[in-house]
Every structure is written in structure tokens, then in C-alpha cells.
Design a protein around this motif. Structure first.
Motif, PDB file in Angstrom:
ATOM      1  N   ASN A 460      59.575  57.621  40.858  1.00 35.55           N
ATOM      2  CA  ASN A 460      58.723  56.831  39.969  1.00 35.55           C
ATOM      3  C   ASN A 460      59.183  55.382  39.915  1.00 35.55           C
ATOM      4  O   ASN A 460      58.372  54.454  39.940  1.00 35.55           O
ATOM      5  CB  ASN A 460      58.748  57.400  38.547  1.00 35.55           C
ATOM      6  CG  ASN A 460      57.813  58.590  38.402  1.00 35.55           C
ATOM      7  OD1 ASN A 460      56.953  58.812  39.270  1.00 35.55           O
ATOM      8  ND2 ASN A 460      57.980  59.359  37.341  1.00 35.55           N
ATOM      9  N   ASP A 492      64.542  50.236  36.232  1.00 40.12           N
ATOM     10  CA  ASP A 492      63.941  49.557  37.387  1.00 40.12           C
ATOM     11  C   ASP A 492      63.426  48.196  36.965  1.00 40.12           C
ATOM     12  O   ASP A 492      63.377  47.864  35.771  1.00 40.12           O
ATOM     13  CB  ASP A 492      62.825  50.423  37.999  1.00 40.12           C
ATOM     14  CG  ASP A 492      61.686  50.662  37.039  1.00 40.12           C
ATOM     15  OD1 ASP A 492      61.108  49.672  36.533  1.00 40.12           O
ATOM     16  OD2 ASP A 492      61.353  51.850  36.768  1.00 40.12           O
ATOM     17  N   LEU A 505      52.983  59.228  28.621  1.00 38.79           N
ATOM     18  CA  LEU A 505      53.595  59.429  29.937  1.00 38.79           C
ATOM     19  C   LEU A 505      54.026  60.858  30.183  1.00 38.79           C
ATOM     20  O   LEU A 505      53.962  61.355  31.298  1.00 38.79           O
ATOM     21  CB  LEU A 505      54.832  58.528  30.102  1.00 38.79           C
ATOM     22  CG  LEU A 505      54.638  57.033  30.102  1.00 38.79           C
ATOM     23  CD1 LEU A 505      55.906  56.353  30.572  1.00 38.79           C
ATOM     24  CD2 LEU A 505      53.485  56.638  30.998  1.00 38.79           C
ATOM     25  N   PHE A 510      48.928  63.297  33.105  1.00 36.15           N
ATOM     26  CA  PHE A 510      48.696  61.870  32.863  1.00 36.15           C
ATOM     27  C   PHE A 510      49.258  61.098  34.059  1.00 36.15           C
ATOM     28  O   PHE A 510      50.432  61.214  34.396  1.00 36.15           O
ATOM     29  CB  PHE A 510      49.377  61.383  31.581  1.00 36.15           C
ATOM     30  CG  PHE A 510      49.285  59.886  31.449  1.00 36.15           C
ATOM     31  CD1 PHE A 510      48.139  59.301  30.914  1.00 36.15           C
ATOM     32  CD2 PHE A 510      50.300  59.045  31.932  1.00 36.15           C
ATOM     33  CE1 PHE A 510      48.021  57.918  30.829  1.00 36.15           C
ATOM     34  CE2 PHE A 510      50.185  57.664  31.858  1.00 36.15           C
ATOM     35  CZ  PHE A 510      49.037  57.108  31.307  1.00 36.15           C
ATOM     36  N   THR A 511      48.386  60.326  34.702  1.00 34.28           N
ATOM     37  CA  THR A 511      48.858  59.518  35.834  1.00 34.28           C
ATOM     38  C   THR A 511      48.048  58.235  35.928  1.00 34.28           C
ATOM     39  O   THR A 511      46.881  58.187  35.512  1.00 34.28           O
ATOM     40  CB  THR A 511      48.762  60.306  37.161  1.00 34.28           C
ATOM     41  OG1 THR A 511      49.261  59.476  38.215  1.00 34.28           O
ATOM     42  CG2 THR A 511      47.351  60.741  37.489  1.00 34.28           C
ATOM     43  N   THR A 512      48.706  57.190  36.435  1.00 31.93           N
ATOM     44  CA  THR A 512      47.970  55.954  36.677  1.00 31.93           C
ATOM     45  C   THR A 512      47.907  55.689  38.181  1.00 31.93           C
ATOM     46  O   THR A 512      47.520  54.623  38.611  1.00 31.93           O
ATOM     47  CB  THR A 512      48.678  54.764  35.993  1.00 31.93           C
ATOM     48  OG1 THR A 512      50.018  54.707  36.475  1.00 31.93           O
ATOM     49  CG2 THR A 512      48.653  54.852  34.490  1.00 31.93           C
ATOM     50  N   LYS A 513      48.348  56.703  38.953  1.00 30.80           N
ATOM     51  CA  LYS A 513      48.399  56.506  40.403  1.00 30.80           C
ATOM     52  C   LYS A 513      47.238  57.226  41.072  1.00 30.80           C
ATOM     53  O   LYS A 513      46.890  58.345  40.657  1.00 30.80           O
ATOM     54  CB  LYS A 513      49.714  57.060  40.962  1.00 30.80           C
ATOM     55  CG  LYS A 513      50.937  56.380  40.382  1.00 30.80           C
ATOM     56  CD  LYS A 513      52.199  57.117  40.760  1.00 30.80           C
ATOM     57  CE  LYS A 513      53.358  56.637  39.905  1.00 30.80           C
ATOM     58  NZ  LYS A 513      54.503  57.517  39.991  1.00 30.80           N
ATOM     59  N   MET A 517      49.896  63.185  40.427  1.00 32.09           N
ATOM     60  CA  MET A 517      49.477  64.442  39.809  1.00 32.09           C
ATOM     61  C   MET A 517      49.772  64.430  38.316  1.00 32.09           C
ATOM     62  O   MET A 517      49.336  65.299  37.583  1.00 32.09           O
ATOM     63  CB  MET A 517      50.238  65.595  40.441  1.00 32.09           C
ATOM     64  CG  MET A 517      49.665  65.982  41.776  1.00 32.09           C
ATOM     65  SD  MET A 517      50.335  67.548  42.217  1.00 32.09           S
ATOM     66  CE  MET A 517      50.593  67.279  43.935  1.00 32.09           C
ATOM     67  N   GLY A 518      50.604  63.508  37.887  1.00 33.77           N
ATOM     68  CA  GLY A 518      50.905  63.420  36.460  1.00 33.77           C
ATOM     69  C   GLY A 518      51.706  64.606  35.938  1.00 33.77           C
ATOM     70  O   GLY A 518      51.638  64.935  34.750  1.00 33.77           O
ATOM     71  N   GLY A 520      55.173  65.068  37.068  1.00 33.96           N
ATOM     72  CA  GLY A 520      56.606  64.779  37.223  1.00 33.96           C
ATOM     73  C   GLY A 520      57.334  64.619  35.896  1.00 33.96           C
ATOM     74  O   GLY A 520      58.337  65.296  35.636  1.00 33.96           O
ATOM     75  N   LEU A 521      56.838  63.752  35.029  1.00 32.34           N
ATOM     76  CA  LEU A 521      57.567  63.478  33.783  1.00 32.34           C
ATOM     77  C   LEU A 521      57.496  64.644  32.804  1.00 32.34           C
ATOM     78  O   LEU A 521      58.481  64.948  32.131  1.00 32.34           O
ATOM     79  CB  LEU A 521      57.032  62.198  33.129  1.00 32.34           C
ATOM     80  CG  LEU A 521      57.441  60.892  33.818  1.00 32.34           C
ATOM     81  CD1 LEU A 521      56.861  59.688  33.070  1.00 32.34           C
ATOM     82  CD2 LEU A 521      58.956  60.758  33.897  1.00 32.34           C
TER      83      LEU A 521
HETATM   84  P1  ADP Z   1      52.942  60.781  38.643  1.00 37.76           P
HETATM   85  O1  ADP Z   1      54.111  60.063  39.176  1.00 37.76           O
HETATM   86  O2  ADP Z   1      52.425  61.835  39.528  1.00 37.76           O
HETATM   87  O3  ADP Z   1      51.863  59.887  38.128  1.00 37.76           O
HETATM   88  P2  ADP Z   1      54.642  61.326  36.410  1.00 37.76           P
HETATM   89  O4  ADP Z   1      54.495  62.327  35.327  1.00 37.76           O
HETATM   90  O5  ADP Z   1      55.877  61.313  37.153  1.00 37.76           O
HETATM   91  O6  ADP Z   1      53.414  61.598  37.378  1.00 37.76           O
HETATM   92  O7  ADP Z   1      54.376  59.900  35.806  1.00 37.76           O
HETATM   93  C1  ADP Z   1      53.298  59.703  34.897  1.00 37.76           C
HETATM   94  C2  ADP Z   1      53.000  58.245  34.794  1.00 37.76           C
HETATM   95  O8  ADP Z   1      54.049  57.553  34.127  1.00 37.76           O
HETATM   96  C3  ADP Z   1      52.864  57.506  36.123  1.00 37.76           C
HETATM   97  O9  ADP Z   1      51.571  57.665  36.675  1.00 37.76           O
HETATM   98  C4  ADP Z   1      53.125  56.058  35.702  1.00 37.76           C
HETATM   99  O10 ADP Z   1      51.970  55.479  35.129  1.00 37.76           O
HETATM  100  C5  ADP Z   1      54.122  56.199  34.573  1.00 37.76           C
HETATM  101  N1  ADP Z   1      55.485  55.953  35.067  1.00 37.76           N
HETATM  102  C6  ADP Z   1      56.388  56.847  35.420  1.00 37.76           C
HETATM  103  N2  ADP Z   1      57.537  56.248  35.795  1.00 37.76           N
HETATM  104  C7  ADP Z   1      57.350  54.931  35.681  1.00 37.76           C
HETATM  105  C8  ADP Z   1      58.164  53.771  35.919  1.00 37.76           C
HETATM  106  N3  ADP Z   1      59.430  53.862  36.347  1.00 37.76           N
HETATM  107  N4  ADP Z   1      57.612  52.561  35.671  1.00 37.76           N
HETATM  108  C9  ADP Z   1      56.357  52.450  35.216  1.00 37.76           C
HETATM  109  N5  ADP Z   1      55.552  53.494  34.971  1.00 37.76           N
HETATM  110  C10 ADP Z   1      56.033  54.721  35.202  1.00 37.76           C
END
Ligand code: ADP
Length: 560
Positions: A460, A492, A505, A510-513, A517-518, A520-521
Motif C-alpha cells: 500500500n 510513507d 479504510l 473499501f478501495t480507491t484503486k 479489492m479493498g 488488505g487493511l
Molecule cells: P486495496 O489496497 O486493495 O485498495 P486496502 O484495504 O489495502 O485495499 O486499502 C484500502 C484503501 O486504503 C486503499 O484503496 C487506499 O485508498 C487506502 N490506503 C491504504 N494504504 C494507504 C497508504 N499507505 N497511503 C494512502 N492511502 C492508503
């Protein structure tokens, strides 16, 4: 000669009063001085007045006067000791204020009386006073702790030392006797003993060499040894084998800086019974000054039951957490159905198109067929990836926990092939700065799961810095001990997280990519929580984001 002797006596008296010299030391010194005085007297008596000896005689007489005066002043000044001279038969020849205070007689009442009047009648009948003089005579010294009687009939505990006084020709001139009233310390000792006997905890008294000086019945019961088996042994006998080697160093540190404290705060401590079985304990340490130097009272509580209860409630919490996770999964279900349906529908569309093409042979190219099949496979892979990740999230009981060093784990993750070779990670690779605290206590955790968390956070962070110039892509991975936790933070310099999104998050899906897949966190946080830890996110003051997680340190290792 006499002056020198008296000066060192005053020093000795002081030392005895503050308890740094045994009473007998003072008493020996007095005897020596008395012998010196008698030597001077003898010198005077012997010089049968030949003219040549006149000067010597004069000198000896003046020395004697000074010496006797000093001696008298010294003995008269002592309040805490009865210092008396006895004649060869045991009759009292001199009396000091200490004697008057301790025994209750004034000088005129006691001078000339036999010293047996200080003894109990049964001791007189058993000829104890005479025996004392006899032993002093034959062995050069007699010392005893026993009961004595004051003038008013009151009985007290006395520490008595008797030394015979010989003249230069080996003729007995009498005895020096020093007595100290030790009733108060006896009473305190008896009370301490009684308290230790009555205590519900195991209580031990340990001297500065680590030897057991006293143990109460609870200690015998708890550890399975008898008192005689324990007294005089090193306290390490009560510790499990693996703790014994390090314990003397802990002991020395305690004696160097003694204070009332709980032993091994925050660590798990164990006792070891005679039969070798171990049990968890809690230990309180209390330094005390005794006549034999600084010692420590240890109070030991067996906490087996408490630990069992804690373990039970932990298990309960873990079951609750599992139930909680299942309900989260329940909530996830609609999102999940949507997430999986999308790639499945796409895969099915691509596959149907391929079938249609194969049936109709309407001129579609082999390349197009290949493309549709690849897309089908990719969508199916995506669906199965979602299912796989959720699988790890939902499974309970599969986790294998071992003792881990978080620093080594981080170094290991950074060399994982998926992080080094995947195109996204390669394109987004940041400059990694490691700030790993060494040495760091271990954790007990599932290696694969913690690796998964680290991998998620590192990826991430990498992805948040895509598009920045290489020199601006910086990631700092830091480990540190914070009280009972190991904290890992990954900072970072990426695009950061808008404040209004921060709470979302960790929600599943929830994802902004575009390709995200949203999961990971949300999975990472869940893994950390099942390890009794916690995870946080915060924006950096300048730019970028910091993700932190904390895991409890391994108490067992700490105790070792
Ligand atoms: P994914 O990476 O598949 O989107 P995650 O659950 O890992 O799923 O992350 C969810 C969202 O949290 C990401 O889409 C992003 O918007 C935000 N995010 C995670 N890590 C960071 C980071 N280091 N800096 C900024 N935004 C982050």
C-alpha cells in the motif's frame, strides 16, 4: 601506650553502638587495656627504688595515671553497655552508668557483690555464672546470649562477653564483662517470626549472598521442601532450571539499589517445586536492615488459579472475536456477492463469446479467441483470489503461533519474490529506511499472517507513492518496544489519506484503486486483533501516511 589504646576504644564503642562491631570486639579491647594498665602497675611495683630506676618509675606512674583516667572516663561515658570488672571470684569491682541503666543497681548497692545476682535462680543452681568464668579462663573468652534479671526482678535478654585479665606473670587478676540489653531486637525478631508464621503467602528471608536465612511454613507447603532442606541453600533452588543462571545478576542489582518493589514487573515469573514442577508466581521484594547486614524479604504468591482464569477469559474473548469476525463476514456478504459476481459475470461473458465464435466460425481470429480466453482466466483468478483471501480471514484454529523476532520477519518480507518481481511493486519501489530497535523482545505470532500484514502495508505504501520522483519515494519501517508492546510503524511519503476517508479504510471492500479489492487493511487489522494487538492509521504532518500496529511482547521470553 594508654592514650593510643583509649582512642581506639572510643572508636570501637561508637562502632558497637551503631552496630558495626560485635560487642565482644569492644570487650576484648577493654581487656587489653586493662592488661596494659596492670603491666604499668607491675612496672611501678618492681622498680625497687634503685636511684637509676627513679625516672622510669616516675614515667610509668604518670602513664598509668593518664591511662586509668582515660579508661575511667570512657567506661563512665558508655550508656548502652554494662562494662564491669569482676575480681577473680566473680565479685563486682567496678560499675558504669550503662550497667546501672541496664541492671538497675547503683554502684554502692552492687560493688563487692557476686555477679551471680544477675542470673535467674535456676541458672545459679546450675552453676552457670561459675561455668562462664571457668570457660573464659580456660578458653580466653566466653560469650553467651541468655536471660538475665534486673534489680526489680524483670527478666531481659542479654548479650554477654567475659574475658579474663592476666598480669605479666600469668596470674589471674579478674575479669572484664560487657553486657548489652538485646530484648528489643529479640522482641522484634519474635514478632517478625510470628508474622512470617501467620502469613498466608510464602515468605523467605534472603541474605546478600543469596542464601535462605528464614522460610515460613507456607514456603514449605508451596515448594514441597522442609525448612531444614531450604535453610542455608541458595534462593535459586526455588526457581526453574532455565532461570537459575541469570538470577544471581538480578540479585546483585537488587542489593546495589534496594527498594520495595514487585519482582519482574510485567514479566511472567515461575517457581519450581522440589518435584521439578513449575508454577506461575508473583513476588514482592522488601529490603530490610538486620544485625547480620542487608537482607531481602520475598513474599511469594502462587497465581496458578488467577492465570487459569485469565486464560479462560482470553479464550472466551478470542471466541467472541471469532464470532465478531463471522458477523463481519455476514455483513460483508452482500459486498462479497457483488465483488465475486462481477468477475464471474465477466468471465462467463468472455467464455460465451469464445464458445459462440468456435461454433459459428464467423471469421474471428485465433488471436481474438486467445484474448477472450485470457480474460476469462484473469476474471476467474480474481474471483478465486477474493475467496482465498476471505478464507484466511474466516478460518479459525489454523493459525500456528511461534516465537518470532519482528525485525528478522521484516527483513525477510522485504526479500519476498512477490515484492521484488511484481510489476506494480517494481514500478513503485520506494527507498526503504529501516529503524529497527535491537535487541527487541520476541512476540508469539503466526508467521505467515504477520508477513501478510507487513506485505499489505508495504505494498500500500509503495502504491501510494506511484508517480513521485524516485528520490521522493521514501518508506521508513520502524520497530520499537513500548512498555509491554512491540510497535511496528510503516511511514510513507505518498499521496496520503483524506481525513474524511480515514475511518473507512479498514472496512471490507473499501478501495480507491482501479484494481484494488479493498480487503488488505480489513484483513490486516483482523489478524492483528486476533493476536491481541491493535492497528492505527494517521496522516503525517508533511505528507504521506503512517500505519502502526502493536503486538504484545512474549512474556515468557522476558522472564527468561
Ligand atoms: P486495496 O489496497 O486493495 O485498495 P486496502 O484495504 O489495502 O485495499 O486499502 C484500502 C484503501 O486504503 C486503499 O484503496 C487506499 O485508498 C487506502 N490506503 C491504504 N494504504 C494507504 C497508504 N499507505 N497511503 C494512502 N492511502 C492508503
Amino acid at each position: 601506650m594508654g592514650n593510643r589504646g583509649n582512642r581506639s576504644i572510643s572508636f570501637l564503642v561508637e562502632q558497637c553502638l551503631i552496630g558495626e562491631q560485635p560487642c565482644s570486639e569492644l570487650e576484648r579491647k577493654i581487656a587489653k587495656l586493662e592488661t596494659e594498665n596492670s603491666f604499668l602497675r607491675l612496672q611501678i611495683a618492681r622498680s625497687d627504688l634503685p636511684a637509676a630506676c627513679d625516672v622510669e618509675k616516675q614515667q610509668a606512674m604518670s602513664d598509668l595515671k593518664v591511662s586509668e583516667e582515660h579508661f575511667r572516663l570512657l567506661v563512665q561515658g558508655v550508656q548502652d553497655y554494662a562494662i564491669i570488672m569482676l575480681d577473680t571470684q566473680g565479685r563486682v569491682m567496678s560499675w558504669n552508668p550503662g550497667a546501672a541503666r541496664i541492671k538497675g543497681y547503683v554502684a554502692s548497692e552492687i560493688l563487692g557483690r557476686h555477679f551471680s545476682c544477675f542470673y535467674l535462680s535456676e541458672d545459679i543452681a546450675a552453676k552457670k555464672p561459675e561455668m562462664g568464668l571457668e570457660i573464659a579462663k580456660s578458653e580466653g573468652h566466653y560469650e553467651e546470649e541468655g536471660r538475665r534479671v534486673r534489680k526489680n526482678g524483670q527478666i531481659f535478654w542479654a548479650l554477654v562477653a567475659i574475658t579474663p585479665l592476666w598480669d605479666d606473670d600469668g596470674v589471674l587478676r579478674g575479669f572484664a564483662k560487657v553486657t548489652r540489653d538485646v530484648s528489643e531486637s529479640k522482641r522484634t525478631e519474635a514478632k517478625t517470626h510470628l508474622m512470617a508464621e501467620l502469613a498466608i503467602n510464602a515468605m523467605i528471608l534472603v541474605d546478600s549472598r543469596g542464601l535462605l536465612v528464614m522460610v515460613n511454613p507456607q514456603t514449605e507447603k508451596l515448594f514441597g521442601y522442609t525448612q531444614t532442606e531450604l535453610l542455608g541453600q541458595c534462593v535459586e533452588i526455588l526457581l526453574p532450571q532455565s532461570f537459575r543462571a541469570n538470577h544471581p545478576a538480578h540479585r546483585e542489582r537488587f542489593f546495589a539499589d534496594p527498594s520495595v518493589r514487585a519482582m519482574g514487573a510485567g514479566r511472567d515469573l515461575f517457581g519450581c517445586r522440589k518435584d521439578g514442577t513449575e508454577f506461575p508466581v508473583e513476588i514482592g521484594l522488601n529490603p530490610i536492615e538486620t544485625n547480620d547486614g542487608l537482607m531481602v524479604v520475598g513474599s511469594i504468591v502462587d497465581i496458578t488459579e488467577r492465570k487459569r482464569a485469565e486464560e479462560k477469559s482470553r479464550q472466551h474473548l478470542s471466541e467472541l472475536a471469532h464470532a465478531g469476525r463471522l458477523s463481519t463476514v455476514g455483513e460483508m456478504f452482500s459486498g462479497l456477492a457483488h465483488e465475486i459476481n462481477q468477475p464471474l459475470a465477466a468471465a462467463s461473458n468472455y467464455a460465451r463469446a469464445g464458445i459462440r465464435m468456435a461454433k459459428s466460425n464467423d471469421g474471428a481470429t485465433r488471436e481474438q479467441l486467445q484474448e477472450w480466453l485470457e480474460k476469462t482466466a484473469a476474471q476467474a483468478d480474481r474471483a478465486s483470489e477474493i475467496v482465498r483471501r476471505l478464507g484466511t480471514f474466516m478460518k479459525k484454529g489454523r493459525s500456528i503461533r511461534t516465537e518470532l523476532n519482528i525485525n528478522r520477519l521484516i527483513e525477510n518480507v522485504l526479500t519476498l519474490p512477490m515484492l521484488l518481481t511484481s510489476p506494480v511493486d517494481r514500478a513503485a519501489r520506494a527507498n526503504i529506511h529501516l529503524e529497527l530497535e535491537e535487541p527487541i523482545p520476541s512476540i508469539v505470532a503466526d508467521k505467515v499472517q504477520i508477513e501478510q500484514v507487513l506485505l499489505n502495508l508495504i505494498r500500500n505504501a509503495n502504491e501510494a507513492m506511484i508517480g513521485l520522483a524516485e528520490s521522493d519515494r521514501n518508506m521508513t519501517i520502524k520497530t520499537e518496544r513500548q512498555q509491554e508492546w512491540i510497535q511496528v510503524s510503516i511511514r510513507d511519503t505518498g499521496h496520503g489519506v483524506p481525513v474524511e476517508l480515514q475511518t473507512q479504510l479498514f472496512s471490507p471492500f473499501f478501495t480507491t484503486k482501479a484494481e484494488g479489492m479493498g480487503l488488505g487493511l480489513s484483513i490486516s487489522r483482523s489478524i492483528i486483533e486476533t493476536h491481541q494487538g491493535q492497528m492505527f492509521v494517521e496522516s503525517n504532518p508533511g505528507s504521506g501516511t503512517t500505519f502502526r500496529f502493536q503486538l504484545p511482547i512474549n512474556n515468557r521470553e522476558e522472564a527468561r
